[in-house]
Write an enzyme that holds these catalytic residues in place. Structure first.
Site, PDB file in Angstrom:
ATOM      1  N   ASP A  36       0.852  -1.184   0.000  1.00 45.32           N
ATOM      2  CA  ASP A  36       0.000   0.000   0.000  1.00 45.32           C
ATOM      3  C   ASP A  36       0.890   1.237   0.000  1.00 45.32           C
ATOM      4  OD1 ASP A  36      -3.208   0.348   0.760  1.00 45.32           O
ATOM      5  OD2 ASP A  36      -2.007   2.131   1.168  1.00 45.32           O
ATOM      6  N   ASP A  62       3.910   2.389  -4.311  1.00 41.37           N
ATOM      7  CA  ASP A  62       3.085   3.226  -5.174  1.00 41.37           C
ATOM      8  C   ASP A  62       2.840   2.406  -6.438  1.00 41.37           C
ATOM      9  OD1 ASP A  62       1.985   4.989  -7.010  1.00 41.37           O
ATOM     10  OD2 ASP A  62       3.281   6.662  -6.456  1.00 41.37           O
ATOM     11  N   VAL A  63       1.621   1.924  -6.620  1.00 39.32           N
ATOM     12  CA  VAL A  63       1.342   0.998  -7.727  1.00 39.32           C
ATOM     13  C   VAL A  63       1.438   1.654  -9.093  1.00 39.32           C
ATOM     14  CG1 VAL A  63      -0.077  -0.587  -6.366  1.00 39.32           C
ATOM     15  CG2 VAL A  63      -1.153   1.401  -7.476  1.00 39.32           C
ATOM     16  N   ASN A  89      -5.690  -4.884  -6.394  1.00 39.54           N
ATOM     17  CA  ASN A  89      -6.841  -4.345  -5.676  1.00 39.54           C
ATOM     18  C   ASN A  89      -6.753  -2.838  -5.467  1.00 39.54           C
ATOM     19  OD1 ASN A  89      -9.146  -4.431  -3.580  1.00 39.54           O
ATOM     20  ND2 ASN A  89      -7.423  -3.634  -2.401  1.00 39.54           N
ATOM     21  N   TYR A 154     -14.032   6.960 -13.137  1.00 41.93           N
ATOM     22  CA  TYR A 154     -13.995   5.688 -12.413  1.00 41.93           C
ATOM     23  C   TYR A 154     -14.471   4.554 -13.319  1.00 41.93           C
ATOM     24  CZ  TYR A 154     -14.720   2.390  -8.555  1.00 41.93           C
ATOM     25  OH  TYR A 154     -14.668   1.307  -7.720  1.00 41.93           O
ATOM     26  N   LYS A 158     -12.377   1.265 -14.601  1.00 39.69           N
ATOM     27  CA  LYS A 158     -12.828  -0.079 -14.243  1.00 39.69           C
ATOM     28  C   LYS A 158     -13.286  -0.872 -15.470  1.00 39.69           C
ATOM     29  CE  LYS A 158     -12.046   0.080  -9.830  1.00 39.69           C
ATOM     30  NZ  LYS A 158     -10.991  -0.778  -9.234  1.00 39.69           N
ATOM     31  N   ILE A 187     -20.241  -2.185  -1.412  1.00 36.11           N
ATOM     32  CA  ILE A 187     -19.642  -2.931  -0.300  1.00 36.11           C
ATOM     33  C   ILE A 187     -19.345  -1.962   0.846  1.00 36.11           C
ATOM     34  CG2 ILE A 187     -17.814  -4.516   0.376  1.00 36.11           C
ATOM     35  CD1 ILE A 187     -19.591  -5.571  -1.904  1.00 36.11           C
TER      36      ILE A 187
END
Length: 250
Positions: A36, A62-63, A89, A154, A158, A187
């Site tokens: 993360d 840092d992805v 994720n 977003y 996605k 969720i």
């Protein structure tokens, strides 16, 4: 999942999907690397898993940075010699109507939610190909399936994850590497709590819109991800798995 090595990104939040997944697969025997941007919090989550008797490591990442992915893979291989699973994720939600969406916000949304998935897959694939096996699970969303107002950036990110996963699955299927996407509905995570804090009257309205009349829990998503990582799904690739209480079936 005994003796499997799995990387889970975006796993710092105690109430998040990443940590729920890491906790579940660790309990099934996996060696889990939680990453993360918030290194302090992700190490706390890893420590919680270790205290429960599991094998877990928390690392700052840092992805969106290619060099960070290279360093992560090198670290995991130095420790365990293999990468059996990757769960992309990590994500953010920039919820703005297009007229109010800045170029900077668009770019950040695409970088964190979609470009990072490409970087992660590309970094892990050589190891999986050398092993002759692997499973990649990319987190998309119901917003990657249907149109939702104020979700343009977003949704684009996605939706991109959804089709990238299918295309990649076709590229690597002959190498016994499986790639699937999971599409959560509403969720009850920290992200959802923040959104409802700005609109407290929305809780009942959201629940009313879901056929099952309630929001999902992080473990509902973790169960699906754990299944796709495991040999129980050994003939499953290129799929999109919706976990939304029937929301998009309407």
């Amino acid at each position: 999942m005994t003796d499997r090595t799995v990387i889970v990104t975006g796993a710092a939040s105690a109430a998040g999907l990443g940590f729920a997944t890491a906790r579940m697969i660790a309990a099934e025997g996996a060696r889990v690397y939680l990453t993360d941007l918030d290194g302090g919090e992700v190490e706390k989550r890893a420590a919680e898993l270790r205290e429960a008797g599991h094998v877990a490591t928390g690392l700052t990442q840092d992805v969106t940075e290619e060099a960070g992915w290279t360093a992560l893979v090198e670290r995991v291989l130095a420790d365990t010699g293999r990468i059996d699973g990757l769960v992309n994720n990590a994500g953010i939600a920039v919820l703005r109507m297009t007229a109010e969406l800045t170029h900077e916000s668009w770019d950040k949304q695409i970088a964190v939610n979609m470009t990072s998935v490409y970087l992660g897959c590309r970094a892990a694939l050589p190891t999986m190909q050398a092993q002759g096996a692997g499973s990649i699970v990319n987190l998309s969303s119901v917003a990657g399936l249907v149109g939702i107002p104020a979700c343009t950036a977003y949704a684009a990110s996605k939706g991109g994850v959804r089709l990238y996963s299918k295309a990649l699955a076709m590229e690597v299927a002959a190498s016994n590497i499986r790639v699937n996407s999971v599409h959560p509905g509403v969720i009850w995570t920290d992200m959802q709590k923040v959104a409802l804090a700005d609109n407290p009257d929305g809780y009942d309205a959201i629940n009313a819109s879901i056929p099952m009349k309630r929001m999902g829990e992080p473990d509902d998503i973790a169960n699906m991800v754990a299944f796709l990582l495991s040999d129980r799904a050994k003939y499953v690739t290129g799929g999109e798995f919706v976990v939304d209480g029937g929301l998009t079936a309407q």
